[in-house]
Design a protein around this motif. Structure first.
Motif, PDB file in Angstrom:
ATOM      1  N   CYS A 201       0.814  -1.186   0.002  1.00  0.00           N
ATOM      2  CA  CYS A 201       0.014  -0.034  -0.065  1.00  0.00           C
ATOM      3  C   CYS A 201       0.913   1.125  -0.029  1.00  0.00           C
ATOM      4  O   CYS A 201       0.878   2.019   0.750  1.00  0.00           O
ATOM      5  CB  CYS A 201      -1.059   0.031   1.342  1.00  0.00           C
ATOM      6  SG  CYS A 201      -2.115   1.332   0.988  1.00  0.00           S
TER       7      CYS A 201
ATOM      8  N   SER B 227       2.594   4.581   0.089  1.00  0.00           N
ATOM      9  CA  SER B 227       1.860   5.867   0.534  1.00  0.00           C
ATOM     10  C   SER B 227       2.694   7.199   0.142  1.00  0.00           C
ATOM     11  O   SER B 227       2.349   8.180   0.812  1.00  0.00           O
ATOM     12  CB  SER B 227       1.264   5.647   1.932  1.00  0.00           C
ATOM     13  OG  SER B 227       2.593   5.364   2.834  1.00  0.00           O
TER      14      SER B 227
ATOM     15  N   THR C 163      -6.278   2.945  -2.999  1.00  0.00           N
ATOM     16  CA  THR C 163      -5.987   4.479  -2.792  1.00  0.00           C
ATOM     17  C   THR C 163      -5.485   5.294  -3.970  1.00  0.00           C
ATOM     18  O   THR C 163      -5.653   6.370  -3.935  1.00  0.00           O
ATOM     19  CB  THR C 163      -4.996   4.658  -1.651  1.00  0.00           C
ATOM     20  OG1 THR C 163      -3.915   3.680  -1.885  1.00  0.00           O
ATOM     21  CG2 THR C 163      -5.578   4.289  -0.260  1.00  0.00           C
TER      22      THR C 163
ATOM     23  N   TYR D  70      -8.306   7.188  -5.496  1.00  0.00           N
ATOM     24  CA  TYR D  70      -8.798   8.167  -4.765  1.00  0.00           C
ATOM     25  C   TYR D  70      -8.417   9.745  -5.211  1.00  0.00           C
ATOM     26  O   TYR D  70      -7.301  10.068  -5.603  1.00  0.00           O
ATOM     27  CB  TYR D  70      -8.626   8.179  -3.206  1.00  0.00           C
ATOM     28  CG  TYR D  70      -9.021   6.936  -2.555  1.00  0.00           C
ATOM     29  CD1 TYR D  70      -9.682   5.970  -3.094  1.00  0.00           C
ATOM     30  CD2 TYR D  70      -8.594   6.771  -1.328  1.00  0.00           C
ATOM     31  CE1 TYR D  70     -10.126   4.682  -2.737  1.00  0.00           C
ATOM     32  CE2 TYR D  70      -8.951   5.510  -0.416  1.00  0.00           C
ATOM     33  CZ  TYR D  70      -9.781   4.485  -1.239  1.00  0.00           C
ATOM     34  OH  TYR D  70     -10.028   3.544  -0.760  1.00  0.00           O
TER      35      TYR D  70
ATOM     36  N   ASP E 191      -5.557  -4.955  -0.279  1.00  0.00           N
ATOM     37  CA  ASP E 191      -5.420  -4.952   1.149  1.00  0.00           C
ATOM     38  C   ASP E 191      -7.008  -5.287   1.466  1.00  0.00           C
ATOM     39  O   ASP E 191      -7.434  -4.591   2.539  1.00  0.00           O
ATOM     40  CB  ASP E 191      -4.892  -3.421   1.602  1.00  0.00           C
ATOM     41  CG  ASP E 191      -4.612  -3.451   3.127  1.00  0.00           C
ATOM     42  OD1 ASP E 191      -4.229  -4.380   3.608  1.00  0.00           O
ATOM     43  OD2 ASP E 191      -4.696  -2.438   3.648  1.00  0.00           O
TER      44      ASP E 191
ATOM     45  N   LEU F 178      -9.697  -0.374   1.721  1.00  0.00           N
ATOM     46  CA  LEU F 178      -9.149   0.381   0.514  1.00  0.00           C
ATOM     47  C   LEU F 178      -9.900   0.108  -0.607  1.00  0.00           C
ATOM     48  O   LEU F 178      -9.159  -0.080  -1.596  1.00  0.00           O
ATOM     49  CB  LEU F 178      -7.450   0.378   0.575  1.00  0.00           C
ATOM     50  CG  LEU F 178      -6.851   0.535   1.928  1.00  0.00           C
ATOM     51  CD1 LEU F 178      -5.395   0.278   1.758  1.00  0.00           C
ATOM     52  CD2 LEU F 178      -7.147   1.808   2.513  1.00  0.00           C
TER      53      LEU F 178
ATOM     54  N   ARG G  87     -15.556   2.802  -3.470  1.00  0.00           N
ATOM     55  CA  ARG G  87     -15.017   3.205  -1.936  1.00  0.00           C
ATOM     56  C   ARG G  87     -15.985   3.345  -0.869  1.00  0.00           C
ATOM     57  O   ARG G  87     -17.138   3.582  -1.176  1.00  0.00           O
ATOM     58  CB  ARG G  87     -14.297   4.688  -1.987  1.00  0.00           C
ATOM     59  CG  ARG G  87     -13.668   5.068  -0.655  1.00  0.00           C
ATOM     60  CD  ARG G  87     -12.927   6.392  -1.176  1.00  0.00           C
ATOM     61  NE  ARG G  87     -12.281   6.621   0.374  1.00  0.00           N
ATOM     62  CZ  ARG G  87     -11.423   7.937   0.337  1.00  0.00           C
ATOM     63  NH1 ARG G  87     -11.365   8.880  -0.673  1.00  0.00           N
ATOM     64  NH2 ARG G  87     -10.725   8.114   1.145  1.00  0.00           N
TER      65      ARG G  87
ATOM     66  N   THR H 167      -8.302  -1.444  -9.741  1.00  0.00           N
ATOM     67  CA  THR H 167      -7.086  -0.638  -9.401  1.00  0.00           C
ATOM     68  C   THR H 167      -6.016  -0.796 -10.309  1.00  0.00           C
ATOM     69  O   THR H 167      -5.371   0.390 -10.562  1.00  0.00           O
ATOM     70  CB  THR H 167      -6.610  -1.452  -7.971  1.00  0.00           C
ATOM     71  OG1 THR H 167      -7.540  -1.271  -7.013  1.00  0.00           O
ATOM     72  CG2 THR H 167      -5.185  -0.536  -7.595  1.00  0.00           C
TER      73      THR H 167
END
Length: 290
Positions: free
Chosen positions: A190, A192, A213, A216, A239, A243, A249, A261
């Motif tokens: 994930c 970040s 994510t 997003y 995950d 997420l 979402r 994704t």
């Protein structure tokens, strides 16, 4: 989206033409059976799942489940947030303070059991381990860093991938990897960070795994990172059950949503999904040696 839809599983996306793996999922936290999850995933071109352990019980479950299913491989570890709870004997969110620490003996005992699990052939990674400064206050940092260093050693001794959980701790994660000497294979689960950090990771040969994510609206930093990371360092994950990608979402996530994704990643990078899927399939097989 009406509230009644929040607990409803999203519809299956259009299948991928090139099959890929979900590099990080938590089947033990999802609804339905393992065979159901595997069938749903396979139907949309997700042919391999990496089941990730977060505590001792979950790591044992991951190892058992991987042994029972050819399409599943396991990783084992104590999640960063587990370390302070074990050391301080505290519930989540209650680290340190008035509670007297018991030292690291109990933590080391559990990590020793993770070490034993890491030797199993169906276990292809040590993680998720790392640092999480979002949930854990200053009193938990020492326990987290101690646990992280021990997990790095386990991954190196067993020749397994190190799967990193890094939340609001980028500098310390990168520093400790350098201090300890990183294993041959490092996966930032994930991911970040931003594009600049992605370049640092790429220079060190680390893999970057992207979750929902990346889709997003607020996560332009992740799309920028996908765009600059070398194609041979990219992985994709759910995950799950967390997420969930846009447009779902807030609803339950599962491995069958990987295509959503992956398509967001392909758009961010400006390449077609088949090219990205081909690279990700090879990268995941290389990272987890299956």
């Amino acid at each position: 989206m009406p509230d009644k839809d929040k607990k409803t599983a999203p519809p299956a996306p259009e299948p991928l033409r090139v099959a890929v793996a979900d590099s990080h999922t938590h089947l033990d936290m999802q609804q339905g059976s393992v065979p159901q999850a595997l069938a749903q995933a396979a139907a949309v071109g997700v042919d391999t799942l990496i089941q990730v352990g977060c505590d001792l019980a979950g790591s044992r479950w991951a190892a058992r489940t991987a042994a029972a299913h050819d399409a599943i491989w396991a990783t084992v570890a104590l999640h960063p947030n587990e370390a302070p709870r074990i050391v301080h004997g505290a519930p989540e969110g209650s680290y340190g303070g008035a509670l007297e620490a018991r030292g690291t003996a109990g933590l080391d005992q559990e990590i020793d059991e993770i070490d034993a699990l890491a030797a199993l052939p169906q276990v292809r990674g040590v993680g998720e381990t790392g640092l999480d400064y979002f949930r854990t206050g200053p009193d938990g940092v020492a326990a987290q860093q101690h646990s992280f260093r021990r997990h790095i050693d386990i991954a190196k001794r067993h020749g397994k991938a190190l799967v990193i959980h890094d939340r609001e701790a980028h500098d310390d994660v990168l520093r400790i990897l350098e201090e300890e000497g990183a294993p041959d294979t490092v996966v930032f689960h994930c991911y970040s960070g931003d594009a600049a950090m992605a370049k640092v990771c790429a220079e060190r040969g680390y893999y970057l795994s992207f979750a929902g994510t990346v889709s997003y609206k607020s996560a332009q930093n992740l799309r920028d990172a996908v765009a600059v990371a070398p194609l041979d360092r990219l992985l994709v994950e759910t995950d799950a059950p967390f997420l969930t990608p846009v447009p779902y979402r807030g609803r339950p996530n599962a491995p069958y949503l990987i295509p959503v994704t992956l398509r967001a990643m392909a758009a961010a990078r400006g390449i077609d999904e088949d090219t990205l899927a081909t690279a990700i399939a090879a990268n995941t097989a290389s990272a987890f040696a299956y």
